[in-house]
Design a protein around this motif. Structure first.
Motif, PDB file in Angstrom:
ATOM      1  N   GLU A  52       0.731  -1.234  -0.169  1.00  8.67           N
ATOM      2  CA  GLU A  52       0.126   0.051  -0.054  1.00  8.67           C
ATOM      3  C   GLU A  52       0.719   1.306   0.073  1.00  8.67           C
ATOM      4  OE1 GLU A  52      -3.198   2.349   2.786  1.00  8.67           O
ATOM      5  OE2 GLU A  52      -2.883   0.253   3.233  1.00  8.67           O
ATOM      6  N   PHE A  53       0.446   2.114  -0.889  1.00  6.73           N
ATOM      7  CA  PHE A  53       1.044   3.630  -0.872  1.00  6.73           C
ATOM      8  C   PHE A  53      -0.168   4.431  -0.269  1.00  6.73           C
ATOM      9  CE2 PHE A  53       2.995   1.253  -4.258  1.00  6.73           C
ATOM     10  CZ  PHE A  53       4.149   1.546  -4.487  1.00  6.73           C
ATOM     11  N   ALA A  54       0.039   4.577   1.007  1.00  4.21           N
ATOM     12  CA  ALA A  54      -0.955   5.514   1.600  1.00  4.21           C
ATOM     13  C   ALA A  54      -1.075   6.908   1.297  1.00  4.21           C
ATOM     14  CB  ALA A  54      -0.638   5.470   3.082  1.00  4.21           C
ATOM     15  N   SER A  55      -0.015   7.638   0.942  1.00  2.00           N
ATOM     16  CA  SER A  55       0.105   8.807   0.237  1.00  2.00           C
ATOM     17  C   SER A  55       1.145   9.023  -0.801  1.00  2.00           C
ATOM     18  CB  SER A  55       0.168   9.813   1.251  1.00  2.00           C
ATOM     19  OG  SER A  55       0.221  10.940   0.897  1.00  2.00           O
ATOM     20  N   ASN A  71       8.722   4.013  -2.275  1.00  6.26           N
ATOM     21  CA  ASN A  71       8.539   2.381  -1.992  1.00  6.26           C
ATOM     22  C   ASN A  71       6.968   2.286  -1.192  1.00  6.26           C
ATOM     23  OD1 ASN A  71      10.887   1.510  -2.866  1.00  6.26           O
ATOM     24  ND2 ASN A  71      11.953   2.318  -0.824  1.00  6.26           N
ATOM     25  N   ALA A  72       6.475   1.143  -1.509  1.00  9.34           N
ATOM     26  CA  ALA A  72       5.195   0.996  -0.747  1.00  9.34           C
ATOM     27  C   ALA A  72       5.443   1.133   0.738  1.00  9.34           C
ATOM     28  CB  ALA A  72       4.690  -0.213  -0.872  1.00  9.34           C
ATOM     29  N   ASP A  73       4.507   1.393   1.502  1.00  9.75           N
ATOM     30  CA  ASP A  73       4.676   1.860   3.072  1.00  9.75           C
ATOM     31  C   ASP A  73       5.199   0.173   3.831  1.00  9.75           C
ATOM     32  OD1 ASP A  73       3.763   4.127   2.506  1.00  9.75           O
ATOM     33  OD2 ASP A  73       1.595   3.711   3.324  1.00  9.75           O
ATOM     34  N   SER A  74       4.779  -0.748   3.054  1.00  6.50           N
ATOM     35  CA  SER A  74       5.042  -1.967   3.701  1.00  6.50           C
ATOM     36  C   SER A  74       6.769  -2.500   3.500  1.00  6.50           C
ATOM     37  CB  SER A  74       4.241  -3.295   3.387  1.00  6.50           C
ATOM     38  OG  SER A  74       4.153  -3.202   1.931  1.00  6.50           O
TER      39      SER A  74
END
Length: 189
Positions: A48-51, A71-74
């Motif tokens: 997930e890319f929160a923002s 990078n993705a949040d994870s």
């Protein structure tokens, strides 16, 4: 008499020995087994890319994706990938060929030269032990290595990374939620 008894016992032992040897036999026993071709891949957690980082300043570069990659949040995940034969590893398809904001299509269409409702991203799967080459899948397609073929069987706790590279999406993304589903496969060559 004792001598005669010893000779009789010795003679009996000599005569009996060949008879015991003839009473044994041997045979070979063939044993075989078959192991079927098998591959498995551990399911990663959702990326997930929160923002998504966009340039919030005014001017010519306003609202474009920020330079570099995001990078993705994870972050990077480790997933096990295993095959007991030389199987191909591939990222062949995604549902939307990028992160899609379907509801934002009309927003982007208002100024199609500057805006988009599709953000391209990249998937990298890298072996920790060198048992296969780096899978580098890009939804934009250019410079992509969407398949790798190891030289033989492999079992690896590999690094999986999903990121957005600014160079893949030249237009400004419209506001809203973006989704996609990617597929990584292991299978016969």
């Amino acid at each position: 008499m004792k001598k005669l008894a010893l000779v009789a016992i010795a003679t009996t032992a000599m005569v009996s020995s060949p008879a015991l040897a003839d009473a044994t036999d041997s045979a070979t026993l063939d044993v075989s087994a078959t192991v079927a071709d098998e591959c498995s891949i551990e399911a990663p957690a959702a990326f997930e890319f929160a923002s998504v980082n966009i340039n919030q300043g005014a001017g010519a570069n306003a609202l474009l994706l920020k330079n570099g990659s995001q990078n993705a949040d994870s972050g990077t995940q480790n997933i096990y990938v295993s095959c007991n034969y030389a199987a191909q590893i591939a990222a062949k398809s995604t549902a939307n060929n990028g992160l899609l904001n379907a509801a934002g299509a009309s927003l982007a269409a208002n100024d199609a030269a500057d805006f988009t409702n599709l953000i391209h991203y990249r998937i990298e799967l890298t072996s920790n032990d060198g048992s296969f080459g780096k899978l580098d899948y890009r939804t934009k397609g250019t410079g992509s290595s969407p398949t790798v073929t190891p030289g033989g069987a492999f079992h690896d706790d590999a690094n999986l990374k999903v990121y957005i590279d600014r160079d893949d999406t030249q237009k400004r993304p419209v506001a809203g939620s973006y989704v996609d589903t990617a597929v990584i496969t292991l299978g016969a060559i």
